[in-house]
Design a protein around this motif. Structure first.
Motif, PDB file in Angstrom:
ATOM      1  N   VAL A 111       0.852  -1.195   0.000  1.00  0.00           N
ATOM      2  CA  VAL A 111       0.000   0.000   0.000  1.00  0.00           C
ATOM      3  C   VAL A 111       0.891   1.250   0.000  1.00  0.00           C
ATOM      4  CG1 VAL A 111      -1.818   1.270   1.186  1.00  0.00           C
ATOM      5  CG2 VAL A 111      -1.803  -1.243   1.224  1.00  0.00           C
ATOM      6  N   THR A 112       0.754   2.076  -1.024  1.00  0.00           N
ATOM      7  CA  THR A 112       1.601   3.254  -1.175  1.00  0.00           C
ATOM      8  C   THR A 112       0.920   4.562  -0.770  1.00  0.00           C
ATOM      9  OG1 THR A 112       0.894   3.480  -3.469  1.00  0.00           O
ATOM     10  CG2 THR A 112       2.904   2.195  -3.047  1.00  0.00           C
ATOM     11  N   GLY A 113      -0.406   4.577  -0.754  1.00  0.00           N
ATOM     12  CA  GLY A 113      -1.115   5.801  -0.409  1.00  0.00           C
ATOM     13  C   GLY A 113      -2.574   5.536  -0.108  1.00  0.00           C
ATOM     14  N   MET A 114      -3.209   6.477   0.597  1.00  0.00           N
ATOM     15  CA  MET A 114      -4.620   6.352   0.949  1.00  0.00           C
ATOM     16  C   MET A 114      -5.282   7.719   0.933  1.00  0.00           C
ATOM     17  SD  MET A 114      -4.341   3.744   4.196  1.00  0.00           S
ATOM     18  CE  MET A 114      -2.877   4.540   4.851  1.00  0.00           C
ATOM     19  N   VAL A 115      -6.567   7.748   0.584  1.00  0.00           N
ATOM     20  CA  VAL A 115      -7.331   8.983   0.641  1.00  0.00           C
ATOM     21  C   VAL A 115      -8.777   8.642   0.956  1.00  0.00           C
ATOM     22  CG1 VAL A 115      -7.867   9.036  -1.842  1.00  0.00           C
ATOM     23  CG2 VAL A 115      -7.829  11.175  -0.535  1.00  0.00           C
ATOM     24  N   GLU A 116      -9.401   9.444   1.813  1.00  0.00           N
ATOM     25  CA  GLU A 116     -10.795   9.217   2.181  1.00  0.00           C
ATOM     26  C   GLU A 116     -11.706   9.513   1.001  1.00  0.00           C
ATOM     27  OE1 GLU A 116     -14.084  10.593   5.567  1.00  0.00           O
ATOM     28  OE2 GLU A 116     -12.203  11.717   5.315  1.00  0.00           O
ATOM     29  N   GLY A 117     -12.658   8.649   0.766  1.00  0.00           N
ATOM     30  CA  GLY A 117     -13.636   8.842  -0.295  1.00  0.00           C
ATOM     31  C   GLY A 117     -15.001   9.183   0.261  1.00  0.00           C
ATOM     32  N   GLU A 118     -15.989   9.109  -0.595  1.00  0.00           N
ATOM     33  CA  GLU A 118     -17.362   9.372  -0.179  1.00  0.00           C
ATOM     34  C   GLU A 118     -18.031   8.081   0.251  1.00  0.00           C
ATOM     35  OE1 GLU A 118     -18.507  10.989  -3.942  1.00  0.00           O
ATOM     36  OE2 GLU A 118     -18.314  13.074  -3.246  1.00  0.00           O
TER      37      GLU A 118
END
Length: 513
Positions: free
Chosen positions: A163-170
């Protein structure tokens, strides 16, 4: 002292109106950086800027650096990939060997969960009281002091577990960029969904190294193929704007419209998603006045205060003021652009503007389109240092050329009616109206009060309580008292007694140099 302060304020305003390159500052070996590879940059709630290098975590307070070395025998695993602030003023650190934390006021990093988290930690995402930790062996969920391991792919050897990155979605979704493509995690039940992009050779999925989101659009960076867009509504992948380099080393956004893109080869680019184009570029160019010191960018942060931080490979950090759309350089039609202009004074009246600089002044009326430039030889001196709108006219003070009066209706420019010095060849530093219909004039020859075509008062330091030297500033407060600032001190004009006073300040006040 007062003049120095005012001059600094003026200089700062001029810098903000000028080119961004004039604002760039650097951190390197001479500033105390022990390692010049800057992999990640983070700003905490206290305002400290933290930088992750190949061997350490650096804390910058705006003046000096504090070093926190990553301990271990394997130099290849000391690289710092991610930083996040946690409760209790703790900083958690993701490195090539695992997870560390720096407790408040601690002098060294402490390893966390070494038995559980045994691989590199590349990303953090904090949602409420839950921290998601992206590693080379899947996802870890930290809540209530307990870690839970979540495999992105049941095959523990799958590249999707990197896992290289994460971002909150809807709608309760966490989006994951992985070496095995794009994934989503449903927060309610931790179920994983995979999305096949088939943009690599032979229809394979790309490896994504970073991720961010603007609305319903997910943006990802690759190490070979530039930017990729995923539309969450249509579930469609597409290649995004070309930024002149396929290696996207850093990717973030403002959550509204702007993407901040760092490349390992072509500098930094700001992209407007709504306009679908690059709106700002920071690049090193040997043939021109460069904005930044290198195009080999490893990390980019635009922090909450508008500062742009750029971490390089082997060159440390550049940082600069960037105000997004909060400020913009004033320009009028195709006739006037104040960019790079040292603006010394501005006077407004309705739709009219008088803007003074080192090269004369301009008059603009945006209502009727009138535009006029006033400069030498029409003016005896080109440096305009003061102006104001008073009694239906614009009064303009110069450095070395006395004072002028401009009629905003006819645009007739004439000399100030008082023909004596300093109003012909002296310095007119400040012009301030009071609430009684007087115009106060600070000059190189003392303080004047003008009313109905006449000088009604003239104060000099040898015959009044006016401090010695040029009068640089006049300010009328809410009680209508006038604060008079000269190069050697401050006095107050008291309208009730119609006198200057310099004995009303408390001990230790700044009224004396």
């Amino acid at each position: 002292m007062i003049y120095i302060y005012l001059l600094l304020l003026t200089s700062l305003c001029c810098l903000q109106a000028g080119a961004v390159s004039s604002e760039i500052r650097s951190l390197s070996v001479s500033d105390g950086l022990p390692d010049l590879v800057i992999n990640t940059i983070y700003k905490d709630s206290k305002g400290y800027v933290w930088m992750g290098t190949n061997t350490s975590v650096e804390r910058f307070d705006g003046i000096r650096l504090e070093h926190y070395m990553v301990e271990g025998s394997n130099e290849n695993l000391k690289r710092v990939f991610a930083l996040v602030e946690m409760p209790g003023n703790e900083l958690w650190v993701g490195t090539g060997m695992g997870l560390f934390r720096l407790a408040d006021d601690a002098e060294k990093l402490e390893r966390l969960a070494p038995e559980m988290i045994t691989s590199g930690v590349h990303a953090f995402c904090k949602l409420g009281d839950v921290l998601y930790v992206g590693t080379e062996k899947g996802l870890y969920v930290y809540k209530g002091g307990v870690f839970e391991h979540v495999l992105v792919d049941k095959n523990i050897f799958s590249r999707a577990n990197f896992v290289t990155g994460m971002v909150e979605g809807e709608n309760g979704i966490l989006w994951l960029s992985t070496m095995g493509g794009l994934k989503s995690l449903r927060l309610s039940d931790q179920s994983i969904t995979s999305f096949s992009d088939k943009l690599a050779k032979n229809g394979q999925n790309l490896s994504f190294y970073n991720i961010t989101r603007i609305g319903s659009k997910i943006f990802m960076g690759t190490m070979t193929s530039g930017l990729v867009l995923f539309d969450t509504a249509s579930k469609h992948f597409s290649r995004y704007l070309d930024v002149g380099c396929g290696v996207i080393s850093a990717l973030s956004g403002d959550g509204k419209d702007l993407l901040y893109v760092g490349t390992d080869g072509n500098g930094v680019h700001f992209i407007s998603v709504s306009r679908q184009r690059v709106i700002r570029t920071f690049r090193h160019d040997r043939e021109a006045d460069s904005q930044i010191r290198s195009n080999s960018v490893y990390s980019v942060l635009v922090d909450r205060d508008g500062l742009l931080w750029i971490g390089f490979y082997q060159l440390g950090v550049d940082y600069t003021l960037f105000q997004s759309d909060l400020f913009s350089t004033y320009q009028y039609e195709n006739l006037f652009d104040s960019r790079d202009m040292a603006v010394r004074t501005i006077a407004f009246h309705g739709s009219q503007k008088l803007i003074g600089s080192r090269d004369g002044f301009v008059f603009i009326d945006e209502a009727d389109g009138r535009f006029q430039i006033f400069k030498a030889p029409r003016l005896r001196a080109s440096i305009i240092v003061s102006s104001c709108y008073f009694d239906g006219k614009y009064y303009v003070g110069t450095y070395g050329g006395g004072m002028y009066v401009l009629d905003g209706v006819t645009l007739e420019l004439r000399d100030f009616e008082i023909a004596s010095e300093p109003f012909r060849h002296g310095h007119i530093f400040v012009l301030r109206p009071d609430d009684r219909g007087n115009l106060w004039i600070g000059t190189s020859a003392g303080l004047y009060c003008y009313r109905n075509g006449k000088i009604v008062r003239h104060f000099k330091s040898d015959s009044s309580k006016l401090p010695e030297g040029n009068v640089y500033e006049i300010y009328f407060d809410s009680s209508h008292k006038g604060w008079i600032c000269t190069e050697s001190g401050i006095c107050i004009w008291d309208p009730s007694s119609e006198s200057l006073k310099n004995d009303v300040f408390p001990e230790g006040f700044v009224h004396k140099p």
